[in-house]
Write a protein that holds these residues in place. Structure first.
Motif, short mmCIF file in Angstrom:
data_model
loop_
_atom_site.label_atom_id
_atom_site.label_comp_id
_atom_site.label_asym_id
_atom_site.label_seq_id
_atom_site.Cartn_x
_atom_site.Cartn_y
_atom_site.Cartn_z
N ASN A 175 0.80 -1.22 0.00
CA ASN A 175 0.00 0.00 0.00
C ASN A 175 0.83 1.27 0.00
OD1 ASN A 175 -3.16 -0.23 0.25
ND2 ASN A 175 -2.31 -2.02 1.30
N GLN A 176 2.13 1.13 0.19
CA GLN A 176 3.04 2.27 0.03
C GLN A 176 3.61 2.33 -1.38
OE1 GLN A 176 5.86 3.27 3.23
NE2 GLN A 176 5.05 1.50 4.32
N GLY A 177 3.28 1.34 -2.22
CA GLY A 177 3.83 1.31 -3.56
C GLY A 177 5.16 0.59 -3.66
N ILE A 178 5.51 -0.17 -2.63
CA ILE A 178 6.81 -0.85 -2.59
C ILE A 178 6.73 -2.15 -3.40
CG2 ILE A 178 8.41 -2.09 -1.08
CD1 ILE A 178 7.69 0.10 1.06
N THR A 179 7.64 -2.30 -4.35
CA THR A 179 7.68 -3.49 -5.20
C THR A 179 8.96 -4.31 -5.03
OG1 THR A 179 8.59 -2.22 -7.05
CG2 THR A 179 6.18 -2.41 -6.93
N LEU A 180 9.87 -3.84 -4.16
CA LEU A 180 11.10 -4.58 -3.87
C LEU A 180 11.55 -4.25 -2.46
CD1 LEU A 180 13.64 -6.27 -4.48
CD2 LEU A 180 14.61 -4.27 -5.62
N GLU A 181 11.77 -5.30 -1.65
CA GLU A 181 12.27 -5.13 -0.29
C GLU A 181 13.66 -5.74 -0.18
OE1 GLU A 181 9.64 -5.62 3.14
OE2 GLU A 181 8.19 -6.55 1.77
N GLY A 185 12.13 -2.31 -22.27
CA GLY A 185 13.07 -3.34 -21.86
C GLY A 185 13.23 -3.51 -20.37
N MET A 186 12.69 -2.57 -19.58
CA MET A 186 12.77 -2.68 -18.12
C MET A 186 11.63 -3.54 -17.58
SD MET A 186 15.50 -0.89 -17.52
CE MET A 186 15.54 -0.40 -15.81
N LYS A 187 11.85 -4.13 -16.42
CA LYS A 187 10.79 -4.90 -15.78
C LYS A 187 9.64 -3.98 -15.37
CE LYS A 187 12.94 -8.78 -16.18
NZ LYS A 187 12.53 -9.73 -17.25
N ALA A 188 8.43 -4.51 -15.48
CA ALA A 188 7.24 -3.70 -15.24
C ALA A 188 6.84 -3.73 -13.77
CB ALA A 188 6.09 -4.17 -16.12
N ASP A 189 7.64 -3.06 -12.92
CA ASP A 189 7.29 -2.78 -11.53
C ASP A 189 6.86 -1.32 -11.48
OD1 ASP A 189 8.23 -5.32 -10.97
OD2 ASP A 189 10.13 -4.63 -10.12
N LEU A 190 5.59 -1.08 -11.12
CA LEU A 190 5.03 0.27 -11.25
C LEU A 190 4.15 0.63 -10.07
CD1 LEU A 190 3.93 -0.13 -14.97
CD2 LEU A 190 5.92 1.18 -14.19
N CYS A 191 4.06 1.91 -9.78
CA CYS A 191 3.13 2.46 -8.81
C CYS A 191 2.37 3.60 -9.45
CB CYS A 191 3.88 2.95 -7.57
SG CYS A 191 2.80 3.72 -6.33
N ILE A 249 1.88 -2.57 -9.51
CA ILE A 249 2.11 -3.64 -10.49
C ILE A 249 3.51 -4.19 -10.28
CG2 ILE A 249 2.36 -4.11 -12.96
CD1 ILE A 249 0.26 -1.83 -13.38
N VAL A 250 3.63 -5.52 -10.22
CA VAL A 250 4.91 -6.18 -10.04
C VAL A 250 5.10 -7.19 -11.17
CG1 VAL A 250 6.26 -7.72 -8.56
CG2 VAL A 250 4.89 -5.88 -7.53
N ASN A 251 6.22 -7.05 -11.87
CA ASN A 251 6.51 -7.95 -12.99
C ASN A 251 5.32 -8.08 -13.94
OD1 ASN A 251 9.23 -8.67 -12.23
ND2 ASN A 251 8.33 -9.87 -10.57
N GLY A 252 4.68 -6.93 -14.19
CA GLY A 252 3.60 -6.87 -15.17
C GLY A 252 2.23 -7.28 -14.66
N GLN A 253 2.11 -7.69 -13.39
CA GLN A 253 0.83 -8.14 -12.85
C GLN A 253 0.35 -7.20 -11.75
OE1 GLN A 253 0.27 -12.31 -11.90
NE2 GLN A 253 2.09 -12.87 -13.09
N PRO A 254 -0.91 -6.76 -11.81
CA PRO A 254 -1.44 -5.93 -10.72
C PRO A 254 -1.47 -6.72 -9.41
CG PRO A 254 -2.82 -5.76 -12.68
CD PRO A 254 -1.86 -6.89 -12.92
N VAL A 255 -0.89 -6.14 -8.37
CA VAL A 255 -0.91 -6.77 -7.05
C VAL A 255 -1.71 -5.96 -6.05
CG1 VAL A 255 1.25 -8.03 -7.35
CG2 VAL A 255 1.30 -5.69 -6.46
#
Length: 528
Positions: free
Chosen positions: A81-87, A471-477, A504-510
């Motif tokens: 919920n903070q938009g974090i896609t990598l810890e 070409g970049m991985k699709a990790d998005l907020c 979105i993480v690796n192209g999938q909405p989470v």
């Protein structure tokens, strides 16, 4: 099936100005970015209309303590919920791997106030075993190997310098962990057993880190009156090894040090001007949080948790402890000295009969129990078998702002997740974007996003995440820049932020409108 994100304002993670653009994602990859892109008229592609939303890379948490929580809850909603896609796990020298059969139960108990008391079997042993146990997750994860953990494996909780043979054994464990994919070595020089290490031990290990092209991520020895001494120690390590230095949760603790941020910023600027590779991370609050046992001097932790419990019942040692807890010692900086008993609050306690004390200060608990705050802390630690966490108020907001504005400052939450946690666990990144970017203008939106994304990925030497580009991985907020704000407070910390529409993480909405989608596309990233 392709995913289109249309009509958004893209802030791409490089620091470039915002621009209106559409994104085409196929699988886990951004295929194209531009203002003229449109999905075909006849298409079964998923389309997200991002009108009115900022489209940023997913945020990277460079200081996470979700090491065990992720094994129980692979979503960790307060992070999504903070938009974090990598810890980035394994912080403060206290990674949960590697472990031997002998030390695993001791380490689990020692870290209970930091990583929690989750009902999960600690059955991994090598660093590779642990990384394998982590998936699947909603967000991506990466990990550091802890210096304290390496020391524990070789020499337990012994309070003495390591021998040459023992240093060699630590180096072997470090090499194996780096080969398994650790992004670097973490240190916690206020925590045991890392606090017992000699300078030569730290140099030997960091020579290996430098040779491998990884990073040294460290909770420095002092964050208050002697912060210059702590920085000198780290800069000497950089000079002798060439290692890339990253200082964890950079701050100035203690009223005596309020207003000194510019002076320590100048010291880092001087090192960078000399070609030293130095960065920091920071959470945007005036209080810290860690395990309550950290208020005790390092010698009290020697030989492990059971011996500590003996010391906490020994009147002679308690008298010595109490004096050092108030004043510190030549090689140890006291949390109590920096904050004061009245500013240290219990945030989590494993003992059911003491759950009503969560949210109270040690001064208040002492008054309630008709004893000193130190005696209250000792009783809590004994009756909860050391599994107690605290929040301590010791910083000034002007210093937070000064550090936040630096281009080498990157993002991290330092989130502890149990009980009544520090609000940084729920609000760190929305707080920056709402309060310090939009409302106060401490830092621009493109620069704040760069610190949280592209700058953080560059620091970890991840070349396919952190930036919106083909070409970049699709990790998005995707968030509303006019609405985004933290809602978590110290009184009511478990409140989700406002304004984040999609993650979105690796192209999938989470995440959609604060609700996890159930997708678990996160990956365990290994540095090679």
């Amino acid at each position: 099936m392709p995913l289109w994100i249309l009509n958004g304002t893209v802030v791409d993670g490089t620091g470039a100005p915002p621009r209106r653009a559409h994104l085409l994602i196929d699988g886990d990859t951004i295929m194209d970015v531009g203002d003229a892109l449109q999905p075909p008229a006849e298409s079964d592609a998923e389309v997200i209309d991002a009108e009115g939303l900022t489209v940023a890379p997913g945020f990277i948490d460079l200081h996470s303590h979700s090491d065990v929580a992720l094994l129980v809850d692979p979503v960790v909603p307060c992070k999504l919920n903070q938009g974090i896609t990598l810890e980035l796990l394994g912080q403060d020298g206290l990674s949960v791997a590697p472990l031997t059969d002998e030390v695993a139960p001791l380490w689990r108990r020692h870290l209970s106030g930091l990583v929690g008391t989750y009902d999960v079997e600690w059955d991994w042993r090598s660093f590779d075993d642990y990384l394998t146990r982590l998936g699947p997750t909603a967000a991506n994860v990466a990990a550091l190997v802890g210096h304290g953990t390496l020391r524990l494996n070789v020499m337990g909780m012994a309070n003495r310098p390591a021998t040459a043979r023992e240093i060699d054994q630590m180096c072997d464990l470090l090499r194996a962990s780096l080969a398994a994919g650790a992004f670097g070595l973490s240190g916690g020089l206020v925590y045991t057993p890392g606090a017992y290490a000699s300078f030569d031990e730290l140099v030997a290990l960091n020579r290996i880190v430098a040779e491998a092209g990884r990073i040294w991520v460290v909770h420095i020895r002092y964050e208050g009156d002697r912060i210059d001494d702590a920085l000198d120690e780290m800069f000497r390590i950089v000079d002798l090894t060439g290692v890339a230095l990253h200082i964890s949760h950079f701050k100035l603790m203690g009223r005596n040090n309020w207003g000194r941020a510019q002076a320590v910023v100048d010291r880092i600027e001087e090192q960078r001007a000399r070609g030293r590779d130095v960065t920091v991370d920071q959470y945007p609050y005036m209080a810290g949080s860690t395990m309550l046992s950290a208020i005790l001097p390092p010698w009290a932790h020697a030989e492990g948790p059971e011996r500590l419990r003996e010391y906490l019942r020994d009147p002679i040692r308690l008298e010595k402890m109490a004096a050092e807890v108030e004043a510190g010692s030549p090689h140890w900086e006291s949390f109590v000295g920096n904050a004061g008993w009245e500013n240290i609050y219990i945030s989590d306690v494993a003992a059911e009969e003491h759950r009503d004390l969560v949210g109270k200060s040690l001064s208040q608990i002492g008054d309630l129990w008709r004893c000193s705050p130190f005696e209250a802390a000792v009783r809590l630690l004994l009756e909860a078998d050391l599994a107690v966490s605290m929040v301590l108020h010791a910083m000034h907001e002007d210093d937070v702002r000064t550090i936040l504005a630096q281009p080498w400052r990157l993002g991290g939450t330092d989130a502890l997740l149990g009980g009544k946690p520090h609000p940084r666990s729920y609000g760190s990144y929305p707080r920056i974007l709402g309060r310090y970017v939009r409302d106060e203008g401490v830092v621009s939106l493109p620069e704040a996003i760069r610190q949280m994304t592209g700058g953080a990925a560059q620091r970890l030497r991840i070349d396919d995440r952190g930036v919106i580009a083909p070409g970049m991985k699709a990790d998005l907020c995707l968030f509303d820049a006019d609405r985004i704000i933290d809602r978590a407070t110290f009184d009511d910390p478990m409140q989700l932020p406002d304004g984040i529409a999609w993650v979105i993480v690796n192209g999938q909405p989470v995440l959609r409108d604060q609700q996890p989608t159930g997708n678990l596309p996160g990956r365990v990233l290994r540095q090679r």
